[in-house]
Design a protein around this motif. Structure first.
Motif, PDB file in Angstrom:
ATOM      1  N   ALA A 471       1.129  -1.358  -0.080  1.00 19.23           N
ATOM      2  CA  ALA A 471      -0.111  -0.061   0.046  1.00 19.23           C
ATOM      3  C   ALA A 471       0.962   1.135   0.050  1.00 19.23           C
ATOM      4  CB  ALA A 471      -0.989  -0.045   1.262  1.00 19.23           C
ATOM      5  N   GLU A 472       1.981   1.244   0.795  1.00 14.41           N
ATOM      6  CA  GLU A 472       2.775   2.311   0.707  1.00 14.41           C
ATOM      7  C   GLU A 472       3.528   2.687  -0.558  1.00 14.41           C
ATOM      8  OE1 GLU A 472       3.710   2.325   5.728  1.00 14.41           O
ATOM      9  OE2 GLU A 472       5.257   1.467   4.301  1.00 14.41           O
ATOM     10  N   LYS A 473       3.950   1.555  -1.024  1.00 14.62           N
ATOM     11  CA  LYS A 473       4.446   1.765  -2.560  1.00 14.62           C
ATOM     12  C   LYS A 473       3.601   2.392  -3.563  1.00 14.62           C
ATOM     13  CE  LYS A 473       7.188  -1.224  -5.362  1.00 14.62           C
ATOM     14  NZ  LYS A 473       7.420  -2.792  -5.542  1.00 14.62           N
ATOM     15  N   TRP A 474       2.518   1.545  -3.534  1.00 15.34           N
ATOM     16  CA  TRP A 474       1.118   2.117  -4.314  1.00 15.34           C
ATOM     17  C   TRP A 474       0.917   3.574  -4.377  1.00 15.34           C
ATOM     18  CZ3 TRP A 474      -0.724   0.899  -8.914  1.00 15.34           C
ATOM     19  CH2 TRP A 474      -1.845   1.531  -9.292  1.00 15.34           C
ATOM     20  N   THR A 475       0.892   4.171  -3.148  1.00  9.21           N
ATOM     21  CA  THR A 475       0.759   5.576  -2.651  1.00  9.21           C
ATOM     22  C   THR A 475       1.811   6.319  -3.227  1.00  9.21           C
ATOM     23  OG1 THR A 475      -0.867   4.672  -0.878  1.00  9.21           O
ATOM     24  CG2 THR A 475      -0.114   6.816  -0.639  1.00  9.21           C
ATOM     25  N   GLU A 476       2.980   5.926  -2.951  1.00  9.66           N
ATOM     26  CA  GLU A 476       4.041   6.646  -3.533  1.00  9.66           C
ATOM     27  C   GLU A 476       3.960   6.695  -4.975  1.00  9.66           C
ATOM     28  OE1 GLU A 476       7.784   4.874  -2.067  1.00  9.66           O
ATOM     29  OE2 GLU A 476       7.002   5.103  -0.021  1.00  9.66           O
ATOM     30  N   HIS A 477       3.779   5.690  -5.639  1.00  9.76           N
ATOM     31  CA  HIS A 477       3.661   5.456  -7.195  1.00  9.76           C
ATOM     32  C   HIS A 477       2.506   6.520  -7.663  1.00  9.76           C
ATOM     33  CE1 HIS A 477       3.608   4.090 -11.039  1.00  9.76           C
ATOM     34  NE2 HIS A 477       2.438   3.734 -11.098  1.00  9.76           N
ATOM     35  N   VAL A 478       1.576   6.648  -6.876  1.00 10.35           N
ATOM     36  CA  VAL A 478       0.327   7.334  -7.186  1.00 10.35           C
ATOM     37  C   VAL A 478       0.978   8.719  -7.176  1.00 10.35           C
ATOM     38  CG1 VAL A 478      -1.867   8.345  -6.566  1.00 10.35           C
ATOM     39  CG2 VAL A 478      -1.302   5.914  -6.659  1.00 10.35           C
ATOM     40  N   THR A 479       1.777   9.284  -6.110  1.00 11.28           N
ATOM     41  CA  THR A 479       2.269  10.536  -6.058  1.00 11.28           C
ATOM     42  C   THR A 479       3.185  10.852  -6.956  1.00 11.28           C
ATOM     43  OG1 THR A 479       1.717  10.204  -3.351  1.00 11.28           O
ATOM     44  CG2 THR A 479       3.292  11.897  -4.217  1.00 11.28           C
ATOM     45  N   GLU A 480       4.394   9.801  -7.271  1.00  7.38           N
ATOM     46  CA  GLU A 480       5.177  10.178  -8.332  1.00  7.38           C
ATOM     47  C   GLU A 480       4.500  10.619  -9.488  1.00  7.38           C
ATOM     48  OE1 GLU A 480       7.809   6.817  -8.225  1.00  7.38           O
ATOM     49  OE2 GLU A 480       8.406   7.523  -6.009  1.00  7.38           O
ATOM     50  N   LEU A 481       3.491   9.693 -10.128  1.00  7.10           N
ATOM     51  CA  LEU A 481       2.933   9.961 -11.369  1.00  7.10           C
ATOM     52  C   LEU A 481       2.495  11.300 -11.409  1.00  7.10           C
ATOM     53  CD1 LEU A 481       0.916   6.846 -12.267  1.00  7.10           C
ATOM     54  CD2 LEU A 481       2.594   8.148 -13.561  1.00  7.10           C
ATOM     55  N   ALA A 482       1.559  11.741 -10.431  1.00  9.74           N
ATOM     56  CA  ALA A 482       1.183  13.149 -10.224  1.00  9.74           C
ATOM     57  C   ALA A 482       2.266  13.990 -10.448  1.00  9.74           C
ATOM     58  CB  ALA A 482       0.193  13.038  -8.952  1.00  9.74           C
ATOM     59  N   ASN A 483       3.245  13.988  -9.726  1.00  3.90           N
ATOM     60  CA  ASN A 483       4.288  14.901  -9.631  1.00  3.90           C
ATOM     61  C   ASN A 483       4.952  14.975 -11.201  1.00  3.90           C
ATOM     62  OD1 ASN A 483       3.627  15.678  -7.213  1.00  3.90           O
ATOM     63  ND2 ASN A 483       5.348  14.513  -6.369  1.00  3.90           N
ATOM     64  N   SER A 484       4.626  13.970 -11.843  1.00  4.41           N
ATOM     65  CA  SER A 484       5.325  14.304 -13.346  1.00  4.41           C
ATOM     66  C   SER A 484       4.498  14.796 -14.231  1.00  4.41           C
ATOM     67  CB  SER A 484       5.739  12.676 -13.872  1.00  4.41           C
ATOM     68  OG  SER A 484       4.305  11.990 -14.073  1.00  4.41           O
ATOM     69  N   THR A 485       3.395  15.175 -13.754  1.00  2.00           N
ATOM     70  CA  THR A 485       2.364  16.131 -14.419  1.00  2.00           C
ATOM     71  C   THR A 485       2.235  17.727 -13.810  1.00  2.00           C
ATOM     72  OG1 THR A 485       0.409  15.707 -13.222  1.00  2.00           O
ATOM     73  CG2 THR A 485       1.009  14.016 -14.689  1.00  2.00           C
ATOM     74  N   LEU A 486       1.240  18.372 -14.504  1.00  2.00           N
ATOM     75  CA  LEU A 486       0.960  19.568 -14.140  1.00  2.00           C
ATOM     76  C   LEU A 486      -0.075  19.643 -13.046  1.00  2.00           C
ATOM     77  CD1 LEU A 486       1.278  21.578 -17.297  1.00  2.00           C
ATOM     78  CD2 LEU A 486       3.142  21.068 -15.831  1.00  2.00           C
ATOM     79  N   LEU A 487      -0.627  18.453 -12.874  1.00  2.00           N
ATOM     80  CA  LEU A 487      -2.183  18.299 -12.172  1.00  2.00           C
ATOM     81  C   LEU A 487      -2.110  18.918 -10.637  1.00  2.00           C
ATOM     82  CD1 LEU A 487      -3.656  14.884 -13.533  1.00  2.00           C
ATOM     83  CD2 LEU A 487      -4.036  17.424 -14.191  1.00  2.00           C
ATOM     84  N   PRO A 488      -0.791  18.564  -9.873  1.00  2.00           N
ATOM     85  CA  PRO A 488      -0.974  19.121  -8.493  1.00  2.00           C
ATOM     86  C   PRO A 488      -0.744  20.630  -8.254  1.00  2.00           C
ATOM     87  CG  PRO A 488       0.675  17.170  -8.910  1.00  2.00           C
ATOM     88  CD  PRO A 488       0.380  17.734 -10.148  1.00  2.00           C
ATOM     89  N   LEU A 489      -0.541  21.262  -9.595  1.00  2.00           N
ATOM     90  CA  LEU A 489       0.094  22.688  -9.274  1.00  2.00           C
ATOM     91  C   LEU A 489      -1.290  23.477  -8.983  1.00  2.00           C
ATOM     92  CD1 LEU A 489       2.598  23.185 -12.080  1.00  2.00           C
ATOM     93  CD2 LEU A 489       2.908  22.692  -9.651  1.00  2.00           C
ATOM     94  N   ALA A 490      -2.456  23.131  -9.086  1.00  2.00           N
ATOM     95  CA  ALA A 490      -3.799  23.690  -8.902  1.00  2.00           C
ATOM     96  C   ALA A 490      -4.098  23.422  -7.369  1.00  2.00           C
ATOM     97  CB  ALA A 490      -5.079  23.284  -9.607  1.00  2.00           C
TER      98      ALA A 490
END
Ligand code: NAP
Length: 542
Positions: A471-490
């Motif tokens: 679960a921790e690894k998946w959650t980190e993966h979800v965060t990393e994927l998002a950080n490779s996009t502009l989505l977290p900037l709003a």
């Protein structure tokens, strides 16, 4: 219907919305005994509560419909490209009747508590009406956007006029004729409500904190010709949708925005603009990843809005400057920007003049007092975690979900939570949920969960839960994927920024429905890798 043994159901589903209805159906198909608890008076979930004027889905109706039954798919006829809330609710009622799901649903049963007994491997569920249910497996199909966010504005309860919330709209829609109306909030709900209210009210004042990006729907009735084509193409349309990122068959341009000429770029933006709505964010593959590509899309958008809005003082306030286009879900509107050309509509920019208080007769900002007979809150939701965290959920050893998620949600594949055996979440944090077509994501996740429950029943597995490290690894993966996009900037509800005090973490899997499905299937093929399956003899099976 299979009867439950010893008062313990095989499966208890919480929520009779899109996902919950399909969970009942699939559990029955798998010969499992299933009961569903629904807080409302009817089926539909989000489509039951959000009855505000102008409410529609921003995914095309022929895609935003169940794909599991070919006859249902061919026989149900949508009247428009984008269905209204009443039509979607009628569809969900039709599905509930057609597949005989209603006998499994207990309405007006709001779940307040869910406690797991590790000794018995049974969940005990208590509802607000005082009833108790027991089940071996619990599926929370409680929706991603089901707990409304009502801001604690000073003096809110002093207002002597009418108060409405888009997310809890009354059954009989109120009349605004001759009234001065305020709408607070310019997300998708506000943007759909505003043009409708403006037509009826004496005056409408829109209180906007953050300007939003909205693209016209170009909605229209579906004709006989359309339907001939739709029925013919449905299998291929569904195949493409399931492997796509957003759960619809539309493809992005084959090249990046940064790789094509200015003319090609313009033509591509014009084409997706005319396709309508949220699909504009999918024009180019690099649009939500690359700042330059995003700037091109934003400039195109700005030009279009400047062509629509006549008052130069209002235009600048309506055009967002603080976040990339698509970092919040692009709204899909019908006449939103045109509404600001009406004489009876005004815009208050809360960045310049924040609300100080609600008074008995209106709203006082730093600059003025505005008088109203009606205030409408279109202020969004405590999304993804809000509903689950308001229920007293305790897993093995009494672990509280609220404690586990204090710093943000931790899940495996968005469906499993470590320490919470035999509990499953549909469209939860860590899944694609609203980043894709929610009906297809619901079908995919529910199908996967019911397969797992069936596998456990057939192999003598008594408890199944996520390993903490997976679960921790998946959650980190979800965060990393998002950080490779502009989505977290709003400052969006995707990151919990709309709720004071909520931990800021990007909560959705943004790798797309197709990739997510492949990962889930690989996990299954590897013997449910990442999950712990405990047999009756209490041996670790995987
Ligand atoms: P939302 O996008 O969160 O918008 C809420 C609005 O209320 C924002 O403009 C927000 O401003 C404002 N707001 C919140 N608290 C405020 C406060 N204290 N003072 C002033 N303004 C405040 O919520 P939503 O419009 O309900 O949409 C949520 C999601 O539901 C959408 O993103 C979409 O996924 C889904 N939805 C879809 C459809 C559709 O299919 N067409 C329709 C409705 C909703 P800030 O931006 O500054 O926070």
């Amino acid at each position: 219907m299979r009867e439950h043994r010893d008062g313990v159901h095989d499966v208890l589903v919480v929520g009779a919305g899109v996902a919950g209805l399909y969970a009942i159906h699939t559990a029955r198909q798998a010969q499992l005994d299933v009961v569903c608890l629904e807080a409302g008076d009817g089926v539909g979930g989000t489509w039951y509560y959000n009855r505000y004027p102008g409410c529609r889905c921003d995914v095309e109706s022929i895609d935003y419909s169940y794909s599991f039954d070919d006859e249902l798919q061919r026989e149900w006829r949508w009247s428009e490209r984008y269905a209204t809330q009443p039509e979607i609710l009628a569809y969900l009622n039709h599905v509930a009747q057609r597949f005989d799901l209603l006998p499994h649903i207990r309405f007006r049963e709001r779940v307040e508590q869910a406690h797991f007994s590790a000794q018995e491997s049974v969940w005990t569920i208590r509802t607000a009406s005082g009833n108790t249910y027991r089940a071996r497996n619990v599926i929370f199909a409680t929706g991603s956007l089901s707990t409304p966010n009502i801001p604690a504005l000073p003096g809110a309860s002093d207002f002597a006029g009418e108060v409405y919330r888009t997310a809890q709209w009354p059954d009989t829609s109120p009349s605004f004729e001759g009234k001065r109306v305020a709408v607070i909030g310019t997300g998708s709900s506000g943007i759909q409500t505003i043009p409708m209210v403006a037509r009826e009210a004496a005056s409408l004042t829109v209180f906007q904190r953050t300007a939003n990006y909205s693209v016209p729907a170009f909605n229209r009735p579906l004709t006989d010709e359309d339907y001939k084509r739709i029925v013919r193409d449905y299998p291929e349309r569904r195949r493409n949708a399931r492997v796509s990122g957003g759960g619809s068959p539309h493809q992005a341009h084959p090249q990046n925005a940064t790789e094509v000429t200015a003319e090609e770029r313009r033509a591509a933006f014009e084409a997706t603009w005319r396709t309508g709505g949220v699909l504009f964010s999918k024009t180019f593959p690099d649009q939500n990843i690359d700042h330059t590509a995003n700037k091109y899309a934003r400039e195109f958008f700005e030009e279009k809005i400047r062509d629509i809005v006549r008052d130069p003082d209002i235009i600048d306030d309506l055009i967002p400057t603080d976040h990339p286009i698509g970092a919040k879900r692009i709204c899909t509107d019908t006449g939103y920007y045109e509404t600001f050309n009406r004489d009876n509509v005004a815009l208050v920019n809360l960045r310049r003049e924040p609300i100080e208080a609600v008074t008995s007769s209106g709203i006082r900002t730093r600059a003025a007092h505005y008088e109203f007979e009606v205030i409408i809150y279109a202020t969004g939701f405590d999304a993804l975690t809000g509903t689950l965290q308001r229920i007293d959920i305790r897993g093995a050893g009494g672990t509280r979900l609220g404690d586990l998620w204090r710093n943000g949600p931790v899940t495996y594949l968005g469906m499993h939570i470590p320490g919470f055996p035999n509990m499953f979440v549909v469209n939860g944090p860590g899944s694609p949920a609203v980043l894709a077509n929610m009906i297809l994501t619901s079908e995919q996740q529910v199908g996967w969960i019911i397969d797992l429950i069936t596998h456990c029943a057939q192999t003598g597995v008594q408890q199944v839960e996520a390993r903490r490290d997976s679960a921790e690894k998946w959650t980190e993966h979800v965060t990393e994927l998002a950080n490779s996009t502009l989505l977290p900037l709003a400052n969006s509800w995707y990151v919990g920024a709309n709720i004071p005090g909520k931990p800021r973490t990007f909560m959705l899997y943004c790798g797309g429905l197709g990739n997510y499905t492949t990962i889930c299937e690989d996990v299954k093929a590897a013997g449910y890798e990442g999950l712990v399956l405990m047999t009756r003899s209490h041996q670790w099976a995987s």
